[in-house]
Design a protein around this motif. Structure first.
Motif, mmCIF file in Angstrom:
data_model
loop_
_atom_site.group_PDB
_atom_site.id
_atom_site.type_symbol
_atom_site.label_atom_id
_atom_site.label_comp_id
_atom_site.label_asym_id
_atom_site.label_seq_id
_atom_site.Cartn_x
_atom_site.Cartn_y
_atom_site.Cartn_z
ATOM 1 N N LEU A 49 13.957 9.848 32.271
ATOM 2 C CA LEU A 49 13.775 9.990 30.822
ATOM 3 C C LEU A 49 14.642 11.126 30.305
ATOM 4 O O LEU A 49 14.719 12.193 30.909
ATOM 5 C CB LEU A 49 12.303 10.281 30.519
ATOM 6 C CG LEU A 49 11.876 10.361 29.055
ATOM 7 C CD1 LEU A 49 11.974 8.989 28.406
ATOM 8 C CD2 LEU A 49 10.451 10.887 28.941
ATOM 9 N N GLU A 50 15.296 10.889 29.160
ATOM 10 C CA GLU A 50 16.068 11.925 28.473
ATOM 11 C C GLU A 50 15.684 11.954 26.996
ATOM 12 O O GLU A 50 15.390 10.909 26.394
ATOM 13 C CB GLU A 50 17.569 11.650 28.567
ATOM 14 C CG GLU A 50 18.170 11.848 29.922
ATOM 15 C CD GLU A 50 19.676 11.629 29.895
ATOM 16 O OE1 GLU A 50 20.398 12.463 30.440
ATOM 17 O OE2 GLU A 50 20.125 10.622 29.310
ATOM 18 N N SER A 122 16.117 -3.826 24.496
ATOM 19 C CA SER A 122 15.798 -4.966 23.650
ATOM 20 C C SER A 122 16.236 -4.685 22.214
ATOM 21 O O SER A 122 16.916 -3.699 21.936
ATOM 22 C CB SER A 122 14.298 -5.265 23.718
ATOM 23 O OG SER A 122 13.548 -4.130 23.355
ATOM 24 N N VAL A 123 15.838 -5.553 21.291
ATOM 25 C CA VAL A 123 16.232 -5.412 19.885
ATOM 26 C C VAL A 123 15.831 -4.042 19.356
ATOM 27 O O VAL A 123 14.706 -3.586 19.568
ATOM 28 C CB VAL A 123 15.578 -6.522 19.032
ATOM 29 C CG1 VAL A 123 15.851 -6.285 17.557
ATOM 30 C CG2 VAL A 123 16.115 -7.890 19.443
ATOM 31 N N GLY A 124 16.775 -3.374 18.697
ATOM 32 C CA GLY A 124 16.493 -2.053 18.150
ATOM 33 C C GLY A 124 16.756 -0.925 19.128
ATOM 34 O O GLY A 124 16.528 0.230 18.826
ATOM 35 N N GLY A 125 17.221 -1.256 20.349
ATOM 36 C CA GLY A 125 17.547 -0.217 21.328
ATOM 37 C C GLY A 125 16.372 0.301 22.112
ATOM 38 O O GLY A 125 16.447 1.367 22.724
ATOM 39 N N VAL A 126 15.253 -0.445 22.146
ATOM 40 C CA VAL A 126 14.084 -0.014 22.913
ATOM 41 C C VAL A 126 14.430 -0.030 24.409
ATOM 42 O O VAL A 126 14.976 -1.005 24.917
ATOM 43 C CB VAL A 126 12.879 -0.932 22.650
ATOM 44 C CG1 VAL A 126 11.712 -0.561 23.562
ATOM 45 C CG2 VAL A 126 12.456 -0.830 21.194
ATOM 46 N N THR A 127 14.139 1.069 25.092
ATOM 47 C CA THR A 127 14.351 1.143 26.533
ATOM 48 C C THR A 127 13.031 1.425 27.230
ATOM 49 O O THR A 127 12.185 2.146 26.702
ATOM 50 C CB THR A 127 15.376 2.228 26.895
ATOM 51 O OG1 THR A 127 14.968 3.475 26.328
ATOM 52 C CG2 THR A 127 16.748 1.878 26.360
ATOM 53 N N SER A 142 10.922 4.128 24.953
ATOM 54 C CA SER A 142 11.636 4.954 23.973
ATOM 55 C C SER A 142 12.207 4.078 22.862
ATOM 56 O O SER A 142 12.548 2.916 23.077
ATOM 57 C CB SER A 142 12.793 5.705 24.646
ATOM 58 O OG SER A 142 12.321 6.612 25.600
ATOM 59 N N ASN A 143 12.325 4.667 21.669
ATOM 60 C CA ASN A 143 12.995 4.037 20.525
ATOM 61 C C ASN A 143 12.228 2.852 19.944
ATOM 62 O O ASN A 143 12.815 1.839 19.569
ATOM 63 C CB ASN A 143 14.422 3.604 20.877
ATOM 64 C CG ASN A 143 15.338 4.779 21.115
ATOM 65 O OD1 ASN A 143 15.146 5.835 20.534
ATOM 66 N ND2 ASN A 143 16.327 4.616 21.970
ATOM 67 N N TRP A 186 5.419 10.672 20.825
ATOM 68 C CA TRP A 186 6.307 11.507 20.016
ATOM 69 C C TRP A 186 6.748 10.642 18.846
ATOM 70 O O TRP A 186 7.341 9.577 19.039
ATOM 71 C CB TRP A 186 7.534 11.949 20.822
ATOM 72 C CG TRP A 186 7.220 12.809 21.996
ATOM 73 C CD1 TRP A 186 6.852 12.412 23.250
ATOM 74 C CD2 TRP A 186 7.232 14.234 22.029
ATOM 75 N NE1 TRP A 186 6.644 13.495 24.060
ATOM 76 C CE2 TRP A 186 6.880 14.629 23.344
ATOM 77 C CE3 TRP A 186 7.528 15.223 21.077
ATOM 78 C CZ2 TRP A 186 6.805 15.960 23.734
ATOM 79 C CZ3 TRP A 186 7.459 16.550 21.482
ATOM 80 C CH2 TRP A 186 7.099 16.908 22.781
ATOM 81 N N CYS A 187 6.470 11.090 17.631
ATOM 82 C CA CYS A 187 6.768 10.303 16.428
ATOM 83 C C CYS A 187 7.772 11.078 15.566
ATOM 84 O O CYS A 187 7.492 12.196 15.133
ATOM 85 C CB CYS A 187 5.495 10.034 15.630
ATOM 86 S SG CYS A 187 4.206 9.213 16.611
ATOM 87 N N TYR A 188 8.926 10.473 15.332
ATOM 88 C CA TYR A 188 10.004 11.133 14.595
ATOM 89 C C TYR A 188 10.100 10.521 13.197
ATOM 90 O O TYR A 188 10.294 9.313 13.049
ATOM 91 C CB TYR A 188 11.324 10.977 15.343
ATOM 92 C CG TYR A 188 11.272 11.563 16.735
ATOM 93 C CD1 TYR A 188 11.424 12.921 16.945
ATOM 94 C CD2 TYR A 188 11.040 10.752 17.838
ATOM 95 C CE1 TYR A 188 11.351 13.469 18.214
ATOM 96 C CE2 TYR A 188 10.969 11.285 19.113
ATOM 97 C CZ TYR A 188 11.119 12.649 19.300
ATOM 98 O OH TYR A 188 11.049 13.167 20.565
#
Length: 229
Positions: A49-50, A122-127, A142-143, A186-188
């Motif tokens: 994780l980064e 996946s869609v939206g860059g979820v990893t 993430s994402n 973590w919510c941005y």
């Protein structure tokens, strides 16, 4: 953190010498990271994780990614095996600092005591990474964003927030997990002062709808994500 099965290594990495372009600072991060990991008995392939903070994400993202990908390739890590990552525009405290990096690595004590499964973005860059340690499964996602099925942002903040929580629930269910099992979020938020009240309403309604009584530990942060949506 050491257990009978593994060691977990948490690293905050910021270059001591801040001179140079953002690209040069990124190279300093990744020149330093293998040595930091090695001092704990870890290597680049152990990073799961980064979290990367940018002074100007739009200007510096591509340059940073070149340094990141090259460093992991040198460590034998490519493609979907790269760590799950969040990229956040939140300028570091020192004005001359372009980047800051947080890293989590898991080092098995025995070859089979830790298993890491990587999933394509996946869609939206979820990893996603699924880490199995001594029979326990740890899921990192993430994402997660409030987008439609094509990855485009929904029209309003509330719609995006509602969709983000629902999207998270759907992804958890793919692994047989539910929100009461989530330990940390973590919510941005791009405009936290403007939108935090509405965010709380969205979160509380979601948890109430699914009867979630034990809320995860959560941090709300004013920061821009990349790409912006």
């Amino acid at each position: 953190i050491s257990t009978s099965a593994a060691r977990e290594v948490f690293v905050r990495c910021a270059p001591v010498t801040l001179s140079g372009s953002p690209g040069e600072q990124a190279c300093k991060f990744y020149d330093c990271l293998p040595r930091l990991l090695a001092s704990c008995g870890a290597q680049m392939s152990d990073v799961i994780l980064e979290r990367v903070f940018f002074r100007d994400i739009e200007a510096d993202f591509d340059t940073f990614q070149k340094a990141r990908v090259a460093a992991y390739e040198e460590g034998g890590v490519t493609g979907d095996d790269l760590p799950a990552a969040s990229y956040i525009e939140q300028p570091p405290c020192r004005p001359e600092q372009a980047l800051e990096l947080q890293v989590q690595a898991v080092v098995p004590n025995e070859p089979d005591s830790v298993k890491v499964t990587s999933y394509p973005a996946s869609v939206g860059g979820v990893t996603k990474k699924l880490v199995e340690i001594a029979g326990y499964k740890h899921l990192y996602i993430s994402n997660i964003k409030g987008t439609d099925e094509n990855g485009s942002p929904l029209p309003t903040f509330r719609e995006q927030s509602d969709r983000m929580f629902d999207y998270g629930r759907e992804m958890l269910s793919e692994y047989g997990a539910t929100f009461p099992q989530v330990l940390r979020t973590w919510c941005y938020l791009d405009e936290i002062d403007r939108d935090y009240d509405e965010f709380n309403l969205s979160r509380n309604e979601f948890f109430g709808k699914y009867n979630v009584r034990r809320l995860p530990a959560s941090t709300g942060i004013r920061a821009g994500l990349y790409p912006k949506n």
